[in-house]
Each structure stands twice: as C-alpha cells, then as structure tokens.
Scaffold this motif. Structure first.
Motif, PDB file in Angstrom:
ATOM      1  N   THR A   1       9.320  24.940  59.189  1.00 15.32           N
ATOM      2  CA  THR A   1      10.620  25.029  58.525  1.00 15.32           C
ATOM      3  C   THR A   1      11.474  26.051  59.260  1.00 15.32           C
ATOM      4  OG1 THR A   1       9.620  24.520  56.376  1.00 15.32           O
ATOM      5  CG2 THR A   1      11.819  25.504  56.356  1.00 15.32           C
TER       6      THR A   1
ATOM      7  N   LYS B   1      19.660  24.295  61.956  1.00 12.92           N
ATOM      8  CA  LYS B   1      20.208  24.750  60.684  1.00 12.92           C
ATOM      9  C   LYS B   1      19.092  25.276  59.789  1.00 12.92           C
ATOM     10  CE  LYS B   1      24.385  23.584  61.751  1.00 12.92           C
ATOM     11  NZ  LYS B   1      25.378  24.644  62.037  1.00 12.92           N
TER      12      LYS B   1
ATOM     13  N   PHE C   1      12.507  16.809  66.432  1.00 13.27           N
ATOM     14  CA  PHE C   1      13.233  16.363  65.240  1.00 13.27           C
ATOM     15  C   PHE C   1      12.582  15.110  64.659  1.00 13.27           C
ATOM     16  CE2 PHE C   1      16.522  18.571  67.816  1.00 13.27           C
ATOM     17  CZ  PHE C   1      16.746  19.612  66.951  1.00 13.27           C
TER      18      PHE C   1
ATOM     19  N   MET D   1      15.934  23.377  57.687  1.00 10.20           N
ATOM     20  CA  MET D   1      15.527  22.088  58.240  1.00 10.20           C
ATOM     21  C   MET D   1      14.011  21.996  58.347  1.00 10.20           C
ATOM     22  SD  MET D   1      18.295  21.429  61.350  1.00 10.20           S
ATOM     23  CE  MET D   1      17.421  19.953  61.873  1.00 10.20           C
TER      24      MET D   1
END
Length: 381
Positions: free
Chosen positions: A60, A282, A242, A285
């Motif tokens: 995270t 960010k 991602f 995320m």
C-alpha cells in the motif's frame, strides 16, 4: 424326430459354451498384459543455473505527509484563500475563520493584564516605602512582610494575565488556518458560512507525495535477508507494478524495517521509498512491489508443475536409475516464470516426474518419455 432335435440342441449349446470360455481366457490374458504394462511419464533432470527472480508482494502506498486540517478555534468560515488541488507551502494562509469572538476575548484579557500590572506597581511602591520606614523603626516588621507578600501576589497575577493574553493572541492568529506542511491540498469539505468547531471540523487535507512510501509485509523467516538488503548488500531491485501489469519507472529501496513482529500473522512490516517525480503515485493506492534479483549459478530449480502440494508439505516424485518412482520432500523457494526455485531437498542430477504424476505412485516402475531433458531453461536467458 424328438431325439434328433435334442442332440442338435446339445451340440449348439456346447459350441456357445466353448466360445464363451475362449473369450474369457482371452480377456484374462489381455488384463494380465495390461497389468504388466509400465506407465509412461515425462522426466526432467535437475541442473544448476542462474535464474532471474521476480518476487511479488502486495503493498500500500503512503504519502510522506498526510495532514488533516482541523481548526483549533470555533467560528464560521469567513474566506477561502486557496484553490482545491493546488500546491501549498508551509505557513501559507489557507482559510479565514471569523475572529470577532477571539478578538473580544483578547481585548478582555489584555485589560485584565493592565489592571494586574497597575496593582503590582502599587504593591511594589507600598513595599518599598514600608521597608524604608522599617529601617528607622517607624513601622512593624509584620507590616513589611505583609506588603512583601502582597507584592509577590500581584506579580503572580501579572504572570497569569500575560499567559491569558498569549493564549487569546494565539486564538486570534489561529483564526487564519495556515499550511503546517508543504504539499498538495485536496478538496475543501466545507463552504463559506459554515460553522467550524475547534479540533473537530475537517476542513481539508494536505498530502506531501514526495517521496512516496510503500508498506509491505514479509514472513519473519526472511527478516535476515531484508536486513542485508537494507544495508545495501546484494543486487535486489524494487519496482512498483500497477493493476494492469505495467511497472512504474522509478526504482525503490528499503527505507526501514519495523521493530516488531505481528503475533497474529508472523510477518514484519517493511517500508520502501520511491521518488514520485511525475505524481503518478497516490497515497492509499494498492499496488504490487516486485523484488527482482539474480540467483547464484548453483541455484537449482524445477518446473512448477512438478510440485506436489499436500496440506503444509511440498514434495516431488523422483525417478531412480532403475526407473522406480520415489517421493521426496522439498523446501520450495520463489517461483519465476514457470520455474520453482529449490532451497533444499534435491541435488543436481536428480530426475523428477514433470508430467504423468497422476498415473504413478511411489514404488511404480515407469517408462520415460524422451531422454529426460534438463529441468528447464533458466529464466531471463
């Protein structure tokens, strides 16, 4: 006529019985031959090689600073000085809260301070005068002591008044909400005219995303390994992956390792740090941290499909020189592509079953399809 027909009947029945007996013997012979047939498996030889490993850890993202703006004075929001989403610097004025009540309170305590100072001046003069009279025996010492005590009390009152003035002045100043840190401000949660309560109302949030942290959990058994990595010993590289499978361009590094082990999960929190030059990262995320490194040339690996998982045990089927199946417990390592790294349990030159595991069991003698190729090409070559 009746006897002739019976003889023919007996003859036909005998022929059928002989055919049935013959078929039964043939089936038994076929079954026996089938029982003697050896199952065929695909084998692979375990060979050492260099592998490029890419381990993945759920993580995270967490910003360097995440500060909630909550006023420490009450009143209605009078003005908004900054646009949502803009970059702000530490000490910059952001929001104005009505200061009329704070200003009135300041005026009141300032007047109290003036009264206390005037009283102290009077008490000081009295004490000085009484002390002079005492030198000429024109007054009792008790009267001088009382005057001295009154002067000290007045000094304390002045100090308390000054503290009240300082607090009231802080309230006046804090009616202007300023940025406590440098970063990017979010979306304001209230509008002009709304009442805000000291320490409760959330006005906005400032996030400093430079740099960005990635928190992940590792098994406690790997703590020595990550302590070594933190010291810069090794070639491990860390990347962010991602959800769509793409990687973030900047590499990260181990910043710190937590000083406690989670008793419930048996894991340790590791914090990585990544630069965030293009603001793609960010806070909050959910991402995957990829740890990439190369193994020594002596590393053993097998095709992952050869692994047999049974509850908490992991094993493989080995093949002896006489092509007899055996079971071997192994300690598996990381999986890279289709290969499973072996920490212990196998040695170079061992043969294992890669395909046909379901058709055999320990003790079976098998046929080997092909020549028993090496366990697979090293990943990354």
């Amino acid at each position: 006529m009746y006897l002739i027909n019976n003889k023919r009947t007996f003859y036909v029945a005998g022929m059928i019985l002989c055919v049935a007996c013959g078929n039964s013997k043939k089936q038994q012979q076929q079954a026996a031959m089938m029982g003697k047939m050896k199952p065929t498996v695909v084998a692979a030889e375990v060979v050492p090689a260099v592998y490029t490993v890419a381990e993945k850890f759920p993580a995270t993202l967490l910003a360097h600073d995440v500060v909630e703006l909550r006023p420490d004075v009450s009143g209605y929001l009078e003005a908004i000085r900054v646009q949502d989403g803009s970059n702000v610097t530490k000490g910059q004025a952001l929001y104005d809260i009505d200061r009329s009540r704070a200003a009135a309170a300041y005026g009141q305590v300032a007047a109290t301070q003036q009264q206390a100072e005037a009283d102290l001046a009077q008490k000081t003069r009295d004490y000085e005068r009484y002390k002079s009279l005492l030198e000429h025996d024109a007054i009792s010492k008790q009267t001088v002591d009382q005057a001295y005590t009154a002067m000290l009390t007045s000094q304390a009152n002045v100090a308390a008044a000054k503290a009240s003035v300082a607090k009231a002045g802080t309230d006046v100043n804090h009616a202007i909400v300023k940025a406590p840190v440098t970063g990017k401000i979010g979306i304001v949660q209230i509008k002009v005219g709304d009442i805000v309560n000291a320490g409760q109302t959330l006005i906005n949030t400032i996030v400093n995303e430079h740099p960005m942290f990635a928190d992940m959990d590792i098994p406690q058994s790997r703590l020595p390994e990550f302590l070594r990595i933190q010291k810069g010993q090794g070639d491990e590289k860390f990347f962010i992956q991602f959800g769509d499978g793409t990687r973030y361009g900047e590499e990260g590094k181990v910043l710190t390792i937590n000083n406690i082990v989670d008793a419930q999960t048996g894991t340790v929190r590791v914090r990585l740090v990544f630069q965030n030059k293009d603001d793609m990262l960010k806070s909050g995320m959910s991402i995957v941290v990829v740890m990439q490194y190369g193994t020594p040339a002596t590393q053993l690996a097998i095709p992952a499909k050869a692994m047999i998982q049974n509850l908490s045990e992991t094993s493989v089927y080995t093949i002896s020189k006489d092509n007899v199946i055996g079971a071997r417990d192994i300690v598996p390592g990381a999986i890279t592509d289709t290969m499973l790294l072996i920490n212990s349990g196998l040695k170079a030159g061992d043969r294992i079953v890669v395909e046909g595991i379901q058709r055999v069991k320990p003790g079976d003698t098998v046929n080997i399809a092909g020549a028993g190729a090496p366990a697979g090409a090293p990943a990354g070559k």
